[in-house]
Scaffold this motif. Sequence first.
Motif, mmCIF file in Angstrom:
data_model
loop_
_atom_site.group_PDB
_atom_site.id
_atom_site.type_symbol
_atom_site.label_atom_id
_atom_site.label_comp_id
_atom_site.label_asym_id
_atom_site.label_seq_id
_atom_site.Cartn_x
_atom_site.Cartn_y
_atom_site.Cartn_z
ATOM 1 N N UNK A 113 -12.259 38.473 0.775
ATOM 2 C CA UNK A 113 -14.107 38.318 1.088
ATOM 3 C C UNK A 113 -13.493 36.512 1.380
ATOM 4 N N UNK A 114 -12.978 35.438 1.356
ATOM 5 C CA UNK A 114 -12.808 34.346 1.112
ATOM 6 C C UNK A 114 -14.175 33.637 1.030
ATOM 7 N N UNK A 115 -14.991 32.434 0.017
ATOM 8 C CA UNK A 115 -15.451 31.559 -0.118
ATOM 9 C C UNK A 115 -15.306 30.622 0.136
ATOM 10 N N UNK A 116 -15.980 30.065 1.026
ATOM 11 C CA UNK A 116 -15.479 28.590 1.502
ATOM 12 C C UNK A 116 -16.380 27.173 0.904
ATOM 13 N N UNK A 117 -16.165 25.873 0.294
ATOM 14 C CA UNK A 117 -17.151 25.048 0.094
ATOM 15 C C UNK A 117 -16.539 24.292 0.701
ATOM 16 N N UNK A 118 -17.315 22.680 0.884
ATOM 17 C CA UNK A 118 -16.860 21.904 1.572
ATOM 18 C C UNK A 118 -15.242 20.866 0.842
ATOM 19 N N UNK A 119 -14.445 20.490 2.241
ATOM 20 C CA UNK A 119 -14.027 19.788 0.973
ATOM 21 C C UNK A 119 -12.292 20.805 1.033
ATOM 22 N N UNK A 120 -11.323 20.370 1.909
ATOM 23 C CA UNK A 120 -10.586 21.284 2.670
ATOM 24 C C UNK A 120 -9.368 21.501 1.213
ATOM 25 N N UNK A 121 -9.441 20.778 0.386
ATOM 26 C CA UNK A 121 -8.958 21.319 -0.778
ATOM 27 C C UNK A 121 -9.547 21.477 -2.078
ATOM 28 N N UNK A 122 -10.591 22.299 -2.171
ATOM 29 C CA UNK A 122 -11.035 22.853 -3.037
ATOM 30 C C UNK A 122 -10.778 24.368 -2.927
ATOM 31 N N UNK A 123 -10.717 24.639 -4.296
ATOM 32 C CA UNK A 123 -10.352 25.572 -4.128
ATOM 33 C C UNK A 123 -11.044 26.713 -4.392
ATOM 34 N N UNK A 124 -11.042 27.248 -3.067
ATOM 35 C CA UNK A 124 -12.010 28.222 -2.260
ATOM 36 C C UNK A 124 -12.079 29.947 -3.164
ATOM 37 N N UNK A 125 -12.901 30.731 -2.897
ATOM 38 C CA UNK A 125 -12.601 31.500 -3.904
ATOM 39 C C UNK A 125 -12.162 32.877 -3.039
ATOM 40 N N UNK A 126 -11.319 33.236 -3.314
ATOM 41 C CA UNK A 126 -11.208 34.119 -2.538
ATOM 42 C C UNK A 126 -10.822 35.763 -3.324
ATOM 43 N N UNK A 127 -11.465 36.632 -2.699
ATOM 44 C CA UNK A 127 -11.246 38.189 -3.649
ATOM 45 C C UNK A 127 -10.765 39.173 -2.791
ATOM 46 N N UNK A 128 -9.393 39.864 -3.158
ATOM 47 C CA UNK A 128 -9.279 40.079 -2.304
ATOM 48 C C UNK A 128 -9.428 41.571 -2.566
ATOM 49 N N UNK A 129 -9.202 41.793 -1.060
ATOM 50 C CA UNK A 129 -9.019 43.399 -1.329
ATOM 51 C C UNK A 129 -10.525 44.394 -1.963
ATOM 52 N N UNK A 130 -11.452 44.464 -1.880
ATOM 53 C CA UNK A 130 -12.843 44.579 -1.473
ATOM 54 C C UNK A 130 -13.035 45.705 -0.837
ATOM 55 N N UNK A 131 -13.922 46.777 -0.815
ATOM 56 C CA UNK A 131 -14.039 48.022 0.058
ATOM 57 C C UNK A 131 -15.297 47.537 0.546
ATOM 58 N N UNK A 132 -15.254 47.423 1.814
ATOM 59 C CA UNK A 132 -15.879 46.902 3.277
ATOM 60 C C UNK A 132 -17.168 46.404 3.019
ATOM 61 N N UNK A 133 -17.253 48.085 2.115
ATOM 62 C CA UNK A 133 -19.184 48.223 2.429
ATOM 63 C C UNK A 133 -19.225 46.751 1.219
ATOM 64 N N UNK A 134 -18.286 46.593 0.004
ATOM 65 C CA UNK A 134 -18.463 45.085 -0.388
ATOM 66 C C UNK A 134 -18.846 44.354 -0.143
ATOM 67 N N UNK A 135 -17.506 44.350 1.154
ATOM 68 C CA UNK A 135 -17.314 42.268 1.621
ATOM 69 C C UNK A 135 -18.643 42.541 2.148
ATOM 70 N N UNK A 136 -19.378 43.634 2.877
ATOM 71 C CA UNK A 136 -20.471 42.921 3.817
ATOM 72 C C UNK A 136 -21.342 42.818 3.043
ATOM 73 N N UNK A 137 -21.466 43.428 1.878
ATOM 74 C CA UNK A 137 -22.891 43.013 0.909
ATOM 75 C C UNK A 137 -22.346 41.761 -0.192
ATOM 76 N N UNK A 138 -21.408 41.395 -0.373
ATOM 77 C CA UNK A 138 -21.067 40.295 -0.486
ATOM 78 C C UNK A 138 -21.555 39.278 -0.261
ATOM 79 N N UNK A 139 -20.796 39.021 1.807
ATOM 80 C CA UNK A 139 -21.273 38.285 2.445
ATOM 81 C C UNK A 139 -23.002 38.163 2.919
ATOM 82 N N UNK A 140 -23.634 38.936 2.939
ATOM 83 C CA UNK A 140 -24.980 38.795 3.953
ATOM 84 C C UNK A 140 -25.528 38.371 1.764
ATOM 85 N N UNK A 141 -24.789 38.096 0.840
ATOM 86 C CA UNK A 141 -25.740 37.672 -0.057
ATOM 87 C C UNK A 141 -25.324 36.319 -0.294
ATOM 88 N N UNK A 142 -24.367 36.052 0.151
ATOM 89 C CA UNK A 142 -23.731 34.391 0.127
ATOM 90 C C UNK A 142 -24.575 33.304 1.364
#
Lengths: 156, 518
Positions: A113-142
């Motif tokens: 799951x990668x969380x993006x902010x504005x600006x191409x060079x900002x360090x997007x937060x990339x959380x690797x290898x979550x379980x699919x459920x965790x990823x879906x929950x994180x996306x839904x909450x964000x």
Amino acid sequence: MSPKALTVMRIRALAVVGALTLVVVTGGIAALVSGMDTPLGVLLLVVGAAMIVAAWVFTTLLYRSYRWRLTDGTVELRHGVVVQRHQVLPRARVQNVTKEAGPLSRVLGLATVTVHSAGANTPNVTIPDLTVDEGDELRARLLPSPGGSTRSVPGL
Amino acid sequence: MIAAEPDRSTHREEFGGEFGRWQRVDPRTTLLYLVPVVGFGTTYLIGASGTSGVDRSSLVVEALVPLLGVVAVVIRYLTGYYAVADGGVRWKSGFIKHRAIDIGLDRIQDVEVTRPLLARILGLAAVNVSSAGGVGEIRLQYLDHRIAERLGSHLQRLVSDRRQEAARQGFSTAPVGLSEQSGTAPTPPTPAALIHRVESGELATWAFLKTWPAVFGFVAAVVALLQVGPEALIGIVPLLPAWLFGVIKPLLDRTNLTVTIDETSLYTSEGLTTTRRTSTQRERVQLVVAHQLWLQRLRGFETVRFASADVTGDEREGSVREELALNVPTDTWGVMAATVAHRKVVGPEWLRRKPDAAARATQARWTAFGAVVGSALGIVMAAALAARGGGSAMKALEVLSGIAASAALGAVGGVAFGVVRGSRRIAVEGWAATPDDLLVRHGLLRRRTLLLFAEKVQAIDVVSGPLQRRLGLVTVVVDIAPPRRDLRAVIRDVTVADGAELLASLSSSGSVPLPNGV
């Protein structure tokens, strides 16, 4: 992170160092079999084994270094073995969230799951290898939803 | 669809019958593109026909090349449409592959009207509408200059209205003066006040300070070639493009630079051959930065710039393109930033000194760097000596001691340099954080003071390497929306406690809800 993530990370690391290790080990075996230079052959085999062990250990340490959390105001990620990073992204700044899964991740039921902010060079937060459920929950909450909860995700 | 969007009769009247309709750019634009195509094609054909032994039939085939260029220009004109409405600006184009860009009023960062020399001769101007966060840019090239001017100011007013509406709904990042008007009708536009006008003396000094190596290099090249003989002047020709684009063009582009401000926007106007006018919403300004080149710092001057979240910032400049002043006395940036932000901003007297450990970290880095360079030189010298010695092999012990000696020498040099640089760093560099602002000053030869409006913070990154962890230090990197690495605020080597404090204050500042997240 899921224990399966460690497996994926180890396989990826071995794939990266694998080609080089193969060359070194093949050279070592060739030197030993031909009897041309026994010390060199042994040295190459030791180097090849050390590379695999180093990749294995580094991956384990990297896996253990990953910590992420979702608070009321931010999404945060800590990781790094030699250089350690603590990335903080205010939730109000989240532009979009992407979820990716390669073939290996899909087999093991994982997603990055990668969380993006504005600006191409900002360090997007990339959380690797979550379980699919965790990823879906994180996306839904964000992603903002009118009646959505903003509580922290427990235990993550 | 554009036509279905709610209209406002005032805007309709102001912009005329074109409001809300798809339109082509000015037909004279084709002339602008045809001139180089036809010119190049004609020159090529004349050259080819003058060459003996050329088959006439092959000339017909070659004539197709410029003809295709002409067709491309005409297709480009016929397939490009733009529309302006209350919702934003739209552009669609393409013959085989269709492309459409839609920039909503909420996303518009800057509106820019430019008039290159040829376009001015033809009475044309371009309007560039840019957005943040990689959405893109719409370049309306070219419109009649009267329409372009009207469109530029019209768009600015639409954006301003939308922002004030957002402020009334509680999404306020507008200047204080605007926030206080919450719940009231928008006030009529006030005349723009002058922030700064660049006079010829300031322009000439800035140009010299920025380009003196190129100037001296060019003069030296001319003198050297004249020594050879006048015929060698032909050797200068390759230098001319670099001279024109590196020295003359920046000078012409900044001529008549005037910066004004009104209640909602910041305006710049500049250029001699190519005129350029930009208007940026005040609340879109993300930071103000003061640069000091080495000679500028010695003379007590600085260049002041600002940046919005415009994704199309001019990368060639290597820094922010939008200048507020070219060469003004040191710390003038504070007054300018306060004017733009419409409030007091943190000043240089607030700067916090870096810890002594930062100096030790600098010394350690330079020592390691010196040792690595010394070792590399030692290895190169050993290899060179071995090569010169022919067949006589050097003893391994001699080689190793030579490399070690060279590394030690490099390390000693590194220590000496690191001590000086480390002490200068903690004397010069610093940072200050308030709930509203983050101020960072760094750089020894080329000093940079960066004032970042805290509410614009996008992300914070705290990094620590092995050396920093041993010394209890971290580096805090603060990102804002402009997609440029050189616009990040990097606070290197602060204590872990200070880093945590910065993280806490900036992450809460970045939580101000905005209608568009920028």
